[in-house]
Design a protein around this motif. Structure first.
Motif, PDB file in Angstrom:
ATOM      1  N   LYS A  10       5.292   1.696  -1.847  1.00 42.68           N
ATOM      2  CA  LYS A  10       6.173   0.607  -2.266  1.00 42.68           C
ATOM      3  C   LYS A  10       5.545  -0.733  -1.878  1.00 42.68           C
ATOM      4  O   LYS A  10       5.064  -0.890  -0.754  1.00 42.68           O
ATOM      5  N   GLU A  11       5.555  -1.666  -2.852  1.00 38.27           N
ATOM      6  CA  GLU A  11       4.932  -2.978  -2.612  1.00 38.27           C
ATOM      7  C   GLU A  11       5.763  -3.833  -1.667  1.00 38.27           C
ATOM      8  O   GLU A  11       5.234  -4.718  -0.991  1.00 38.27           O
ATOM      9  N   GLY A  39       8.548  -2.409  13.935  1.00 37.52           N
ATOM     10  CA  GLY A  39       7.548  -3.193  14.662  1.00 37.52           C
ATOM     11  C   GLY A  39       8.141  -4.443  15.283  1.00 37.52           C
ATOM     12  O   GLY A  39       7.575  -5.001  16.221  1.00 37.52           O
ATOM     13  N   LYS A  76       3.418   0.763   8.482  1.00 39.85           N
ATOM     14  CA  LYS A  76       3.853   2.041   9.081  1.00 39.85           C
ATOM     15  C   LYS A  76       4.750   2.847   8.138  1.00 39.85           C
ATOM     16  O   LYS A  76       4.534   4.038   7.915  1.00 39.85           O
ATOM     17  N   SER A  77       5.762   2.166   7.566  1.00 42.99           N
ATOM     18  CA  SER A  77       6.701   2.883   6.683  1.00 42.99           C
ATOM     19  C   SER A  77       5.989   3.378   5.434  1.00 42.99           C
ATOM     20  O   SER A  77       6.228   4.496   4.961  1.00 42.99           O
ATOM     21  N   CYS A  78       5.091   2.545   4.900  1.00 42.53           N
ATOM     22  CA  CYS A  78       4.339   2.939   3.696  1.00 42.53           C
ATOM     23  C   CYS A  78       3.434   4.125   3.995  1.00 42.53           C
ATOM     24  O   CYS A  78       3.256   5.009   3.157  1.00 42.53           O
ATOM     25  N   ASP A 130      -7.884  -0.606   1.495  1.00 37.98           N
ATOM     26  CA  ASP A 130      -8.124  -1.045   0.100  1.00 37.98           C
ATOM     27  C   ASP A 130      -8.412  -2.552   0.010  1.00 37.98           C
ATOM     28  O   ASP A 130      -8.997  -3.010  -0.966  1.00 37.98           O
ATOM     29  N   SER A 185       4.935  -5.399  13.213  1.00 37.19           N
ATOM     30  CA  SER A 185       5.700  -5.417  11.963  1.00 37.19           C
ATOM     31  C   SER A 185       4.770  -5.763  10.798  1.00 37.19           C
ATOM     32  O   SER A 185       3.923  -6.654  10.915  1.00 37.19           O
ATOM     33  N   GLY A 186       4.895  -5.020   9.716  1.00 34.51           N
ATOM     34  CA  GLY A 186       4.145  -5.335   8.494  1.00 34.51           C
ATOM     35  C   GLY A 186       2.762  -4.717   8.406  1.00 34.51           C
ATOM     36  O   GLY A 186       2.036  -4.955   7.437  1.00 34.51           O
ATOM     37  N   ALA A 221      -2.511   3.081   3.010  1.00 36.77           N
ATOM     38  CA  ALA A 221      -1.230   3.666   2.597  1.00 36.77           C
ATOM     39  C   ALA A 221      -1.030   3.462   1.101  1.00 36.77           C
ATOM     40  O   ALA A 221      -0.255   4.178   0.466  1.00 36.77           O
ATOM     41  N   THR A 230      11.831  -2.135   8.837  1.00 36.41           N
ATOM     42  CA  THR A 230      12.503  -0.962   9.411  1.00 36.41           C
ATOM     43  C   THR A 230      13.500  -1.425  10.460  1.00 36.41           C
ATOM     44  O   THR A 230      13.187  -2.257  11.302  1.00 36.41           O
TER      45      THR A 230
END
Ligand SMILES: Nc1nc2c(ncn2[C@@H]2O[C@H](COP(=O)(O)OP(=O)(O)OP(=O)(O)O)[C@@H](O)[C@H]2O)c(=O)[nH]1
Length: 209
Positions: free
Chosen positions: A37-38, A69, A24-26, A127, A20-21, A157, A43
């Motif tokens: 999205k910040e 996750g 993945k979604s980003c 980054d 989790s975190g 991402a 999910t």
């Protein structure tokens, strides 16, 4: 890149998995919408995205399932491994724990996926690498090689660095596998060993009288 309304020549189902975190979604949002999205919107179960890419002049559609996750959703996400052609296995390169947990994620993949599933390792949050890196590139590269994974890339991402490249490479590996499979099936069955017939013995002449 092909537009999504073109008729695909092939369709592949992918999963994105990892702690989790890790992003993945980003990662999926960046690939499908070019957006970031910040906030961390946890999910719930699975989310879906799709995009069509060009590989060797063919339109390859990727159906991508972004899984939760969090441990509590594991029973739901497990059912999505079946029939998946590829898995993006993700960790956060600024969080060592998410890298150490890859071993458990690999076990989860082996237990629930088809044996020939393509597994691609992604170290996200590139980054932030300069100041916050906790996982060295060569260590993760060695892990990918030792486990015979199909590829490894560090990406972001947030900035989109290497995001499309990951999916492009997966689509290329899947396309190549499909072609190899088709060629194998087309090959004529190996010629059977010739049947060796024993020379017939000339019938013994009956001695007469
Ligand atoms: N700096 C930076 N932040 C990122 C990057 N990717 C994701 N994040 C941030 O990390 C947090 C978690 O991202 P998500 O994409 O929601 O993580 P997830 O892996 O889908 O999490 P679950 O849904 O709980 O499994 C969010 O606050 C994102 O903004 C990245 O490449 N760079």
């Amino acid at each position: 890149m092909a537009s999504s309304d073109q008729q695909p020549d092939a369709l592949y189902k992918l999963l994105i998995i990892g702690d989790s975190g890790v992003g993945k979604s980003c990662f999926l949002l960046q690939f499908t919408e070019g957006d970031f999205k910040e906030d961390h919107n946890v999910t719930i179960g699975v989310e879906y995205g799709a995009k069509t890419l060009k590989v060797a002049e063919k339109n390859i559609k990727l159906q991508i399932w972004d899984t939760a996750g969090q441990e509590s959703f594991r029973a739901i996400t497990r059912s999505f491994y079946r029939n998946a052609h590829g898995v993006v296995l993700m960790y956060d390169l600024t969080r060592l724990e998410s890298y150490e947990n890859l071993y458990d994620w690999l076990k989860e993949i082996k237990q629930n996926s088809d044996s020939d599933v393509v597994i691609y390792l992604v170290g996200n949050m590139l980054d932030l690498a300069e100041d916050e890196r906790e996982v060295q590139t060569d260590i993760a590269q060695a892990f990918a090689e030792e486990n015979k994974l199909d590829g490894f890339t560090e990406a972001s991402a947030k900035t989109a660095e290497h995001v499309s490249e990951v999916f492009q490479k997966i689509a290329e590996v899947l396309h190549k596998k499909t072609l190899e499979k088709a060629t194998k099936e087309e090959k004529p069955a190996p010629a059977q060993a010739p049947i060796i017939v024993r020379p017939t013995q000339p019938a013994k002449k009956k001695s007469c009288c």
